[in-house]
Design a protein around this motif. Structure first.
Motif, mmCIF file in Angstrom:
data_model
loop_
_atom_site.group_PDB
_atom_site.id
_atom_site.type_symbol
_atom_site.label_atom_id
_atom_site.label_comp_id
_atom_site.label_asym_id
_atom_site.label_seq_id
_atom_site.Cartn_x
_atom_site.Cartn_y
_atom_site.Cartn_z
ATOM 1 N N LEU A 199 -104.058 208.910 -25.945
ATOM 2 C CA LEU A 199 -104.904 208.826 -24.629
ATOM 3 C C LEU A 199 -104.090 208.376 -23.248
ATOM 4 N N LYS A 200 -103.901 209.022 -22.250
ATOM 5 C CA LYS A 200 -103.190 208.812 -20.996
ATOM 6 C C LYS A 200 -104.371 207.863 -20.363
ATOM 7 N N CYS A 201 -103.672 206.513 -19.921
ATOM 8 C CA CYS A 201 -104.746 205.379 -19.331
ATOM 9 C C CYS A 201 -104.078 205.173 -17.908
ATOM 10 N N LEU A 202 -105.343 205.030 -17.204
ATOM 11 C CA LEU A 202 -105.055 204.542 -15.964
ATOM 12 C C LEU A 202 -105.447 202.883 -15.669
ATOM 13 N N ILE A 203 -104.841 201.978 -15.254
ATOM 14 C CA ILE A 203 -105.438 200.728 -15.111
ATOM 15 C C ILE A 203 -105.637 200.369 -13.573
ATOM 16 N N VAL A 204 -106.818 199.927 -13.447
ATOM 17 C CA VAL A 204 -107.226 199.576 -11.887
ATOM 18 C C VAL A 204 -107.571 198.161 -11.726
ATOM 19 N N ASP A 205 -106.830 197.375 -11.148
ATOM 20 C CA ASP A 205 -106.986 195.831 -10.963
ATOM 21 C C ASP A 205 -106.193 195.427 -9.689
ATOM 22 N N ALA A 261 -102.830 190.765 -14.112
ATOM 23 C CA ALA A 261 -103.913 191.504 -14.986
ATOM 24 C C ALA A 261 -103.343 192.891 -15.182
ATOM 25 N N ILE A 262 -102.971 193.616 -14.378
ATOM 26 C CA ILE A 262 -102.699 194.953 -14.612
ATOM 27 C C ILE A 262 -101.270 194.939 -15.894
ATOM 28 N N LYS A 263 -100.458 193.958 -15.545
ATOM 29 C CA LYS A 263 -99.230 193.654 -16.470
ATOM 30 C C LYS A 263 -99.633 193.385 -17.946
ATOM 31 N N GLY A 264 -100.990 192.522 -18.097
ATOM 32 C CA GLY A 264 -101.461 192.000 -19.165
ATOM 33 C C GLY A 264 -101.939 193.431 -20.102
ATOM 34 N N VAL A 265 -102.594 193.974 -19.205
ATOM 35 C CA VAL A 265 -103.283 195.216 -20.044
ATOM 36 C C VAL A 265 -102.437 196.176 -20.338
ATOM 37 N N ALA A 266 -101.320 196.484 -19.580
ATOM 38 C CA ALA A 266 -100.283 197.280 -19.889
ATOM 39 C C ALA A 266 -99.782 197.176 -21.003
ATOM 40 N N ASN A 267 -99.524 195.592 -21.426
ATOM 41 C CA ASN A 267 -98.780 195.283 -22.497
ATOM 42 C C ASN A 267 -99.465 195.435 -23.714
ATOM 43 N N PHE A 268 -100.902 195.214 -23.707
ATOM 44 C CA PHE A 268 -101.535 195.596 -24.884
ATOM 45 C C PHE A 268 -101.694 197.107 -25.107
ATOM 46 N N ILE A 269 -101.661 197.831 -24.145
ATOM 47 C CA ILE A 269 -101.569 199.358 -24.197
ATOM 48 C C ILE A 269 -100.242 199.787 -24.956
ATOM 49 N N ASN A 270 -98.923 199.208 -24.641
ATOM 50 C CA ASN A 270 -97.806 199.602 -25.175
ATOM 51 C C ASN A 270 -97.703 199.085 -26.537
ATOM 52 N N GLN A 271 -98.770 198.279 -26.940
ATOM 53 C CA GLN A 271 -98.801 197.937 -28.578
ATOM 54 C C GLN A 271 -99.309 198.693 -29.424
ATOM 55 N N LEU A 272 -99.999 199.789 -28.902
ATOM 56 C CA LEU A 272 -100.800 200.851 -29.592
ATOM 57 C C LEU A 272 -100.265 202.188 -29.428
ATOM 58 N N ASP A 273 -100.010 202.954 -30.314
ATOM 59 C CA ASP A 273 -99.337 204.142 -30.445
ATOM 60 C C ASP A 273 -100.283 205.167 -30.067
ATOM 61 N N PHE A 274 -101.536 204.975 -29.809
ATOM 62 C CA PHE A 274 -102.488 206.065 -29.523
ATOM 63 C C PHE A 274 -102.898 206.248 -27.913
ATOM 64 N N LEU A 275 -102.209 204.867 -27.305
ATOM 65 C CA LEU A 275 -102.397 204.648 -25.985
ATOM 66 C C LEU A 275 -101.151 204.879 -25.197
ATOM 67 N N GLU A 276 -101.266 205.213 -23.824
ATOM 68 C CA GLU A 276 -99.959 205.302 -22.990
ATOM 69 C C GLU A 276 -100.459 205.010 -21.525
ATOM 70 N N PHE A 326 -108.115 195.740 -28.898
ATOM 71 C CA PHE A 326 -107.705 196.696 -29.896
ATOM 72 C C PHE A 326 -109.168 197.226 -30.365
ATOM 73 N N GLN A 327 -110.481 196.545 -30.358
ATOM 74 C CA GLN A 327 -111.609 197.049 -30.812
ATOM 75 C C GLN A 327 -111.987 198.070 -29.926
ATOM 76 N N ALA A 328 -112.125 197.687 -28.593
ATOM 77 C CA ALA A 328 -112.591 198.533 -27.665
ATOM 78 C C ALA A 328 -111.715 199.924 -27.398
ATOM 79 N N ALA A 329 -110.276 199.699 -27.591
ATOM 80 C CA ALA A 329 -109.412 200.797 -27.578
ATOM 81 C C ALA A 329 -109.841 201.873 -28.665
ATOM 82 N N ASN A 330 -110.070 201.220 -29.890
ATOM 83 C CA ASN A 330 -110.313 202.190 -31.081
ATOM 84 C C ASN A 330 -111.627 202.946 -31.078
#
Length: 250
Positions: A14-20, A25-40, A119-123
């Protein structure tokens, strides 16, 4: 146990857009996204106006949207969109949660974000995206291959081979001629994924493949030696569906 996914969805990204408006805060969300192999991370921005431009030029599957932003809030921005990607709201305040869910957001995360909730929300977003894609594939006449996700493995099935689906308390049983699979999924969500011209809900607890019916007698459907109850409110609709299927199959 697992859930049904299709061949086209088993390796989704899933291709993600972070708006903040806060870079941290953007860096924090991006870091979490990078931990999941189904998000980019496809893009980031600090305002709703910039996000509008990005959505016009890029294919975004999932948006992480802050509510409290200057000029145009996240909720106001979401309301202005004719068609929005799947959206997870992020905010330091929880009082807008009800309004967010009224706008059909996937989830609502309160800052500071915790990875477990992220992780719960992303799934949840992945599951919704898979369901929509499978439904679209069915409508478009895509391949009949599906996969049952069980832990980290995928078991290939063909939906035409399903005899019927039996609803249990917290899971479903998929009955085939020589085997049965158990999955964690709601009957309603599975019903939406499967072609409506082949599957019919005869009872709260049973979804049948109408092409596999051997006989209909009284309040029962017979499939492969099994007797399944028909809800008295569904019998007439079932008979009409079976007649229709026979007509279009000639």
């Amino acid at each position: 146990m697992g859930e049904i996914v299709s061949k086209q969805t088993s390796n989704l990204l899933l291709k993600c857009l972070i708006v903040d408006d806060e870079p941290i805060a953007i860096k924090g969300v991006a870091n979490f996204i990078n931990q999941l192999d189904f998000l980019e991370v496809a893009d980031t921005c600090t305002s709703a106006m910039k996000a509008t431009e990005i959505l016009k030029t890029k294919d975004i599957d999932l948006m992480f949207l802050d509510i409290n932003m200057p000029m145009l809030s996240g909720l106001e921005f979401l309301q202005s969109l004719d068609k929005s990607p799947l959206t997870i709201l992020t905010t330091a305040y929880s009082e807008h949660a009800l309004e967010g869910f009224r706008l059909n957001v996937v989830d609502y995360l309160v800052k500071p974000l915790e990875f477990q909730r992220f992780f719960q929300a992303a799934n949840k977003a992945l599951s919704i995206f898979q369901s929509r894609l499978i439904l679209q594939n069915s409508k478009d006449g895509a391949d009949a291959d599906m996969y049952i996700r069980q832990g980290d493995t995928f078991q290939r099935i063909i939906w035409q081979d399903i005899l019927f689906v039996e609803g249990m308390q917290n899971y479903l049983k998929l009955h085939f001629k020589e085997k049965t699979f158990i999955i964690h999924q709601t009957m309603t969500s599975l019903e939406e994924m499967l072609p409506k011209d082949a599957f019919f809900r005869i009872h709260q607890s049973y979804l049948i493949n109408t092409h596999k019916i051997d006989a209909i007698s009284g309040g029962r459907v017979f499939i492969d030696g099994k007797q399944l109850p028909i809800s008295r409110y569904r019998k007439e609709a079932l008979l009409k569906a079976v007649v229709y299927i026979k007509l279009i199959s000639k």
